[in-house]
Design a protein around this motif. Structure first.
Motif, PDB file in Angstrom:
ATOM      1  N   LEU A 122       0.840  -1.211   0.000  1.00 55.78           N
ATOM      2  CA  LEU A 122       0.000   0.000   0.000  1.00 55.78           C
ATOM      3  C   LEU A 122       0.861   1.241   0.000  1.00 55.78           C
ATOM      4  N   ALA A 123       1.934   1.211   0.813  1.00 63.75           N
ATOM      5  CA  ALA A 123       2.848   2.365   0.851  1.00 63.75           C
ATOM      6  C   ALA A 123       3.435   2.588  -0.534  1.00 63.75           C
ATOM      7  N   LYS A 124       3.775   1.474  -1.210  1.00 61.50           N
ATOM      8  CA  LYS A 124       4.342   1.570  -2.569  1.00 61.50           C
ATOM      9  C   LYS A 124       3.352   2.224  -3.506  1.00 61.50           C
ATOM     10  N   PHE A 125       2.088   1.742  -3.475  1.00 62.35           N
ATOM     11  CA  PHE A 125       1.200   2.317  -4.490  1.00 62.35           C
ATOM     12  C   PHE A 125       0.746   3.719  -4.148  1.00 62.35           C
ATOM     13  N   ALA A 126       0.841   4.086  -2.859  1.00 66.19           N
ATOM     14  CA  ALA A 126       0.623   5.497  -2.507  1.00 66.19           C
ATOM     15  C   ALA A 126       1.705   6.352  -3.160  1.00 66.19           C
TER      16      ALA A 126
ATOM     17  N   GLU B  41       1.343   9.238  -6.021  1.00 68.00           N
ATOM     18  CA  GLU B  41       1.971  10.543  -5.749  1.00 68.00           C
ATOM     19  C   GLU B  41       2.814  10.966  -6.957  1.00 68.00           C
ATOM     20  N   ASP B  42       3.617  10.030  -7.488  1.00 68.64           N
ATOM     21  CA  ASP B  42       4.502  10.338  -8.624  1.00 68.64           C
ATOM     22  C   ASP B  42       3.699  10.680  -9.873  1.00 68.64           C
ATOM     23  N   ALA B  43       2.590   9.935 -10.060  1.00 68.39           N
ATOM     24  CA  ALA B  43       1.779  10.165 -11.255  1.00 68.39           C
ATOM     25  C   ALA B  43       1.037  11.494 -11.148  1.00 68.39           C
TER      26      ALA B  43
END
Lengths: 282, 147
Positions: B136-140, B144-146
């Motif tokens: 979940l932290a990764k896809f947050a 954010e990057d996108a």
């Protein structure tokens, strides 16, 4: 002017209340299973997350059907809060229910198709009961308007207890709870995956979920009318009814649609008709 | 304001979908054990859904072979963005003891991009829950990057 304010309250507050009820429901269910359960706000997190997801649809019909389902549910709640006509409320929510089925039928997936067929069976089971309950309202108050209910000096439940029980069947079906949850199962790993909701995803699933909150509030609102003379007893009636729903949901297995039609038509409509005859003769 | 609520909600409501690429069932049982009252992942809003269209996180167990790699790719493609993939167990990560078999492609990352690797044979429920939280932290971050 007052009506307008009531309509706005209905449209804004109903989904919030519906979401909270959904959260409490999951919490109490978890308590039954000696788990801790998700936060009470969980239903809102779920819907907010779904709204932020990619828009994926099988075909354009689903977009229209999800929106019509939501709008019909919101309009029926608005009419209910505006003290409108019960028959109008009934027809508007029926339109929404039919559009949910059409959305599911629009996709070729077998899960979605079977879910849609079963949803139709559910509609077939609860709509006659609802209309008989409204006939009961008419026999007692002499009008289909909700306003007339507030002028009663004796709670409706004293005159139509059997109709309240029949409405309980309709409530269980409308909330899609066991033993009547066969068009959409709460748990995705059953034979139907998610039934009518299988092909909805992302924001459109969120719309369907919000519409479901509206419908929860609408049916609970109908239950509330049965004790319109006293707010405290109305609250007791609603909380008792909903806790009983959760208990039934957690202790019952899912049944077949044949079982549902037999029970709801024979018992539900039987009780309604007996109560109506009693109202008519007495 | 609503945008930030949506972003916060993503981490609070991860719906997982579980796909078994032919594992020995050890990892699968541990995944399902997470749902029992002992571990109770529903506390974190995690629901085990059976439908890729509703899922946010794909949990993959077992070795990927030439027959099921198409199925795995198909399931991955049906999940709406943003999504995360978590490979579970030795077989899911690298192919495990089966990595040299002629029918085995290898780890899940040979077919679809993997965000988190959960080691173990079988992976412990604690490690799986940890993996989902890390995912979940990764896809947050990805969101954010996108922008």
């Amino acid at each position: 002017m007052n009506t307008l304010i009531l309509v706005i309250i209905g449209i804004v507050v109903a989904p919030l209340v519906g979401g909270l009820i959904a959260g409490l429901d999951r919490r109490i269910t978890a308590w039954f299973q000696s788990r801790q359960g998700p936060p009470i706000m969980q239903a809102f997190y779920d819907v907010a997350k779904l709204l932020g997801k990619e828009k994926m649809v099988v075909n354009q019909w689903q977009i229209l059907c999800a929106w019509v389902y939501l709008i019909a549910a919101a309009v029926s709640v608005a009419l209910f809060f505006a003290q409108g006509d019960l028959l109008l409320v009934f027809f508007v929510q029926a339109v929404g229910a039919v559009f949910l089925v059409m959305g599911a039928m629009a996709a070729k997936s077998p899960y979605s198709q079977v879910g849609a067929q079963r949803e139709l069976m559910q509609i077939l089971a609860y709509e006659p009961v609802l209309i008989l309950v409204f006939v009961g309202f008419f026999l007692v108050t002499g009008s289909f308007s909700i306003e007339a209910v507030w002028q009663l000096d004796q709670p409706l439940i004293a005159k139509m207890p059997l109709l309240y029980l029949a409405l309980g069947y309709a409530l269980t079906i409308k909330l899609r709870k066991s033993p009547f949850d066969f068009s959409t199962s709460h748990h995705g790993h059953q034979e139907l995956v998610k039934g009518v909701l299988t092909e909805y995803s992302g924001p459109y699933l969120a719309l369907v979920e919000i519409a479901h909150w509206y419908e929860t509030v609408l049916v609970l609102g109908l239950c509330a009318l049965f004790w319109s003379t006293n707010v405290a007893w109305m609250a007791v009636l609603l909380i008792g009814t909903y806790l009983l729903e959760i208990l039934v949901d957690n202790t019952m297995a899912r049944m077949t649609w044949r079982w549902m039609l037999k029970r709801v038509w024979l018992l539900g409509m039987g009780m309604s008709v007996v109560n109506l005859i009693w109202l008519y003769a007495g | 304001m609503f945008g930030s609520f949506i972003k916060k909600s993503r981490a609070k409501s991860p719906w997982i979908m579980h796909f078994d690429c032919g594992s020995c069932n050890g990892c699968d049982i541990e995944v399902l054990a997470c749902l029992t009252p002992l571990y109770d992942v529903e506390r974190f809003g995690i629901i085990n859904v059976g439908n890729p269209k509703h899922a946010d996180v794909l949990l993959v167990t077992g070795t990927v072979n030439h027959r099921n790699k198409k199925v795995l790719k198909n399931i991955y493609d049906q999940m709406p963005e943003p999504k995360a993939v978590i490979a579970i167990g030795a077989c899911g990560n690298t192919g495990g003891v089966f990595r040299d078999a002629y029918n085995v492609v290898g780890g899940v990352d040979k077919v679809i991009p993997v965000d988190v690797y959960v080691p173990g044979c079988p992976a412990k429920p604690e490690a799986i829950i940890d993996g989902v939280v890390a995912g979940l932290a990764k896809f947050a971050e990805k969101v954010e990057d996108a922008g």
